[in-house]
Every structure is written in C-alpha cells, then in structure tokens.
Design a protein around this motif. Structure first.
Motif, PDB file in Angstrom:
ATOM      1  N   SER A  68      44.081 -25.473  29.555  1.00 31.92           N
ATOM      2  CA  SER A  68      43.017 -24.982  30.444  1.00 31.92           C
ATOM      3  C   SER A  68      43.434 -24.990  31.911  1.00 31.92           C
ATOM      4  O   SER A  68      42.730 -24.435  32.765  1.00 31.92           O
ATOM      5  CB  SER A  68      41.753 -25.825  30.276  1.00 31.92           C
ATOM      6  N   THR A  69      44.591 -25.593  32.214  1.00 30.25           N
ATOM      7  CA  THR A  69      45.063 -25.621  33.599  1.00 30.25           C
ATOM      8  C   THR A  69      45.871 -24.374  33.957  1.00 30.25           C
ATOM      9  O   THR A  69      46.328 -24.235  35.092  1.00 30.25           O
ATOM     10  CB  THR A  69      45.939 -26.868  33.855  1.00 30.25           C
ATOM     11  N   ALA A  88      46.291 -20.587  34.915  1.00 30.44           N
ATOM     12  CA  ALA A  88      45.514 -19.512  35.535  1.00 30.44           C
ATOM     13  C   ALA A  88      45.616 -18.246  34.691  1.00 30.44           C
ATOM     14  O   ALA A  88      46.552 -18.091  33.891  1.00 30.44           O
ATOM     15  CB  ALA A  88      46.030 -19.240  36.952  1.00 30.44           C
ATOM     16  N   PRO A  89      44.661 -17.323  34.833  1.00 36.51           N
ATOM     17  CA  PRO A  89      44.716 -16.058  34.082  1.00 36.51           C
ATOM     18  C   PRO A  89      46.064 -15.359  34.254  1.00 36.51           C
ATOM     19  O   PRO A  89      46.640 -15.347  35.343  1.00 36.51           O
ATOM     20  CB  PRO A  89      43.581 -15.239  34.708  1.00 36.51           C
ATOM     21  N   LYS A  90      46.545 -14.817  33.153  1.00 37.85           N
ATOM     22  CA  LYS A  90      47.817 -14.089  33.106  1.00 37.85           C
ATOM     23  C   LYS A  90      49.020 -14.982  33.404  1.00 37.85           C
ATOM     24  O   LYS A  90      50.112 -14.485  33.703  1.00 37.85           O
ATOM     25  CB  LYS A  90      47.796 -12.899  34.074  1.00 37.85           C
ATOM     26  N   GLY A  91      48.827 -16.286  33.346  1.00 37.58           N
ATOM     27  CA  GLY A  91      49.939 -17.199  33.584  1.00 37.58           C
ATOM     28  C   GLY A  91      50.444 -17.165  35.014  1.00 37.58           C
ATOM     29  O   GLY A  91      51.585 -17.541  35.296  1.00 37.58           O
ATOM     30  N   ALA A  92      49.572 -16.764  35.954  1.00 32.76           N
ATOM     31  CA  ALA A  92      50.005 -16.563  37.337  1.00 32.76           C
ATOM     32  C   ALA A  92      50.199 -17.861  38.107  1.00 32.76           C
ATOM     33  O   ALA A  92      50.853 -17.865  39.157  1.00 32.76           O
ATOM     34  CB  ALA A  92      48.987 -15.688  38.069  1.00 32.76           C
ATOM     35  N   ALA A  93      49.646 -18.975  37.615  1.00 34.03           N
ATOM     36  CA  ALA A  93      49.765 -20.240  38.336  1.00 34.03           C
ATOM     37  C   ALA A  93      49.426 -21.386  37.390  1.00 34.03           C
ATOM     38  O   ALA A  93      48.865 -21.183  36.309  1.00 34.03           O
ATOM     39  CB  ALA A  93      48.841 -20.259  39.544  1.00 34.03           C
ATOM     40  N   LEU A  94      49.758 -22.592  37.815  1.00 31.88           N
ATOM     41  CA  LEU A  94      49.484 -23.780  37.024  1.00 31.88           C
ATOM     42  C   LEU A  94      48.748 -24.794  37.895  1.00 31.88           C
ATOM     43  O   LEU A  94      49.183 -25.127  38.997  1.00 31.88           O
ATOM     44  CB  LEU A  94      50.791 -24.392  36.516  1.00 31.88           C
ATOM     45  N   MET A  95      47.616 -25.283  37.383  1.00 29.22           N
ATOM     46  CA  MET A  95      46.829 -26.273  38.122  1.00 29.22           C
ATOM     47  C   MET A  95      47.581 -27.601  38.142  1.00 29.22           C
ATOM     48  O   MET A  95      48.044 -28.084  37.108  1.00 29.22           O
ATOM     49  CB  MET A  95      45.463 -26.456  37.445  1.00 29.22           C
ATOM     50  N   GLN A 141      39.932 -18.808  37.313  1.00 33.76           N
ATOM     51  CA  GLN A 141      39.073 -17.903  36.547  1.00 33.76           C
ATOM     52  C   GLN A 141      37.718 -17.730  37.233  1.00 33.76           C
ATOM     53  O   GLN A 141      37.209 -16.615  37.353  1.00 33.76           O
ATOM     54  CB  GLN A 141      38.867 -18.446  35.131  1.00 33.76           C
ATOM     55  N   PHE A 142      37.147 -18.833  37.695  1.00 39.92           N
ATOM     56  CA  PHE A 142      35.857 -18.786  38.388  1.00 39.92           C
ATOM     57  C   PHE A 142      35.953 -17.917  39.650  1.00 39.92           C
ATOM     58  O   PHE A 142      35.077 -17.096  39.926  1.00 39.92           O
ATOM     59  CB  PHE A 142      35.398 -20.197  38.767  1.00 39.92           C
ATOM     60  N   VAL A 143      37.008 -18.124  40.419  1.00 41.60           N
ATOM     61  CA  VAL A 143      37.181 -17.359  41.662  1.00 41.60           C
ATOM     62  C   VAL A 143      37.318 -15.869  41.382  1.00 41.60           C
ATOM     63  O   VAL A 143      36.686 -15.033  42.045  1.00 41.60           O
ATOM     64  CB  VAL A 143      38.401 -17.882  42.448  1.00 41.60           C
ATOM     65  N   LEU A 144      38.127 -15.526  40.389  1.00 43.32           N
ATOM     66  CA  LEU A 144      38.327 -14.111  40.058  1.00 43.32           C
ATOM     67  C   LEU A 144      37.029 -13.460  39.575  1.00 43.32           C
ATOM     68  O   LEU A 144      36.740 -12.305  39.911  1.00 43.32           O
ATOM     69  CB  LEU A 144      39.411 -13.968  38.989  1.00 43.32           C
ATOM     70  N   GLU A 145      36.239 -14.199  38.821  1.00 47.99           N
ATOM     71  CA  GLU A 145      34.980 -13.658  38.293  1.00 47.99           C
ATOM     72  C   GLU A 145      33.914 -13.507  39.376  1.00 47.99           C
ATOM     73  O   GLU A 145      33.001 -12.694  39.239  1.00 47.99           O
ATOM     74  CB  GLU A 145      34.452 -14.565  37.179  1.00 47.99           C
TER      75      GLU A 145
END
Length: 244
Positions: free
Chosen positions: A22-23, A25-32, A219-223
């Motif tokens: 769950s960490t 980011a969409p499309k594998g663009a980043a890692l929390m 995900q929240f930010v993009l939505e």
C-alpha cells in the motif's frame, strides 16, 4: 512530476514485503518512506492545556497569539475531510485569532521564542520534536477531531544517472535501519505501518478511540487534485486578505 510522466515506473512489489504494498504510489511512480500528522506546535510555557480540536483554537484567549502559513498548509486536506462548508466557517473564525503569517521554519522558531503561543498547521512535526528533544519549550499536538496523516515519498526521475542505486536506496529507507538513519539525521518519523517507528506509535495512540487517522497519500492527492488546487487558492486569498 508523476502527472508529467517525469518519473520512472518501478515494480516495487518485486522488492518489498506484501504488507507494504500500500506504500506504492499509482503506476509505481514513487515509494512511501514516511508519514507525518497534521496539527500545530505550541510553546509549553505559554500553553498548559493544548487544544486538540478546531474549536479549541477559537477561544478568545488565543486572539493574536497564533501564527499560520501564507500558503495555507494542509487547509485543503482538512477542508475535504471535514467538509468544505464547515471548515470554511472555522477558517473565518480561526483567522480572526491569527496574529501573524510566517513560513513553517519561521513559525517553529516563533513558537520557541514565545512570539506566538501556537502555530498551525505545521508543515511537519519533525522539526518541532527535534527542538523539543534538545530542551526547547515546545511540543506538537495532533488533532483528534479530524485526524490526518500525510505521506513522504521517494521517486526516481527518468533522467536519473543511477536508477538501480536509487531504487536500492528507496527500498533501504523502508527498513528498520533506514528508519534509524532518517530519525537520527532528519528526525523523520518513519512509516506508520512499520512497528517501532515514531509514526507507528503516534498512529496507534490516535487510533485508540477506534477512529484511525485518514491517510493522505499519492492516490488521494491524484483523486482530489482539482479540489486541492481550488481550496489552496481560496484559503491563501483569505489569509492574504487579513493583512497580517
């Protein structure tokens, strides 16, 4: 950067445990790699019973004794989660109590010096907690009425000269050893999903009443990007209109 297709898409699931999927980011663009919590800093000599609700910040005793940011840090996220109309009403009253507008770093120092009793909403409690650890009369209070947890990510640009090394660094920063280094060097709080981190401890504490903090992730930010941009400008204009 993600929207502009400037980041590498990494298959992070190849490298991290399933409980941390769950960490990603969409499309594998980043890692929390870390989390923080929304709230405010306060001077422990001037504030004996720190408020943990929005209503507590509206008391007449705090008029002119609170600082805030010119860029309305976290206002949009709180508005979306608390209800835009409700938060707008709060903001109008809150800004009447605000005595000055400062950048986050300057706001932290203003609280330590006693220029302001409180400062919110802080960009991150990390600096405040570091100051507290060194003996400064300051502390951080997270809201219990609207609990918000933000995220810190690491991403790899497509133009990176060492993408493989960068990927390894990102994965390492999710480990206990990586957290220890971030804690010691930057006083970052680590991942809320990672037992033993400061973020996990605060998450567990805030969740004791059965209501867990809402995660603000990629995900929240993009939505909600359109609403976030709109609300950011709205509250920045309201802050600017105070003339403080």
């Amino acid at each position: 950067l993600s929207q502009n297709d400037a980041l590498m898409a990494i298959d992070w699931k190849r490298y991290i445990p399933k409980e941390l999927y769950s960490t990603i980011a969409p499309k594998g663009a980043a890692l929390m790699i870390g989390n923080s919590f929304t709230g405010f800093s306060y001077n422990t000599k001037l504030v004996k019973d720190a408020p943990t609700t929005f209503e507590g910040l509206l008391k007449p005793e705090w008029k002119g004794r609170i600082g805030t940011t010119p860029y309305a840090a976290f206002y949009p996220y709180i508005a979306i989660l608390a209800g835009q109309d409700q938060f707008a009403k709060f903001a109008e009253q809150f800004l009447e109590n605000v005595g000055g507008v400062l950048r986050c770093s300057d706001g932290d120092n203003a609280v330590v010096s006693g220029q302001f009793a409180m400062f919110g909403f802080v960009c991150s409690p990390d600096t405040i907690l570091e100051m507290k650890g060194k003996g400064a009369p300051v502390d951080f209070a997270a809201f219990t009425s609207v609990k918000i947890m933000t995220s810190q990510y690491i991403a790899i640009p497509k133009k990176s000269k060492s993408p493989n090394l960068a990927t390894l660094v990102a994965i390492f920063l999710q480990t206990n050893e990586g957290y220890r280094i971030m804690k010691e060097t930057e006083n970052l709080q680590g991942l809320y999903l990672q037992p033993g981190t400061a973020a996990n401890a605060r998450y567990q504490n805030l969740s004791k009443d059965g209501s867990a903090p809402k995660l603000i992730d990629a995900q929240f930010v993009l939505e909600n990007i359109d609403a976030i941009n709109h609300l950011e400008k709205l509250f920045q204009n309201k802050i600017r209109a105070t003339g403080k």
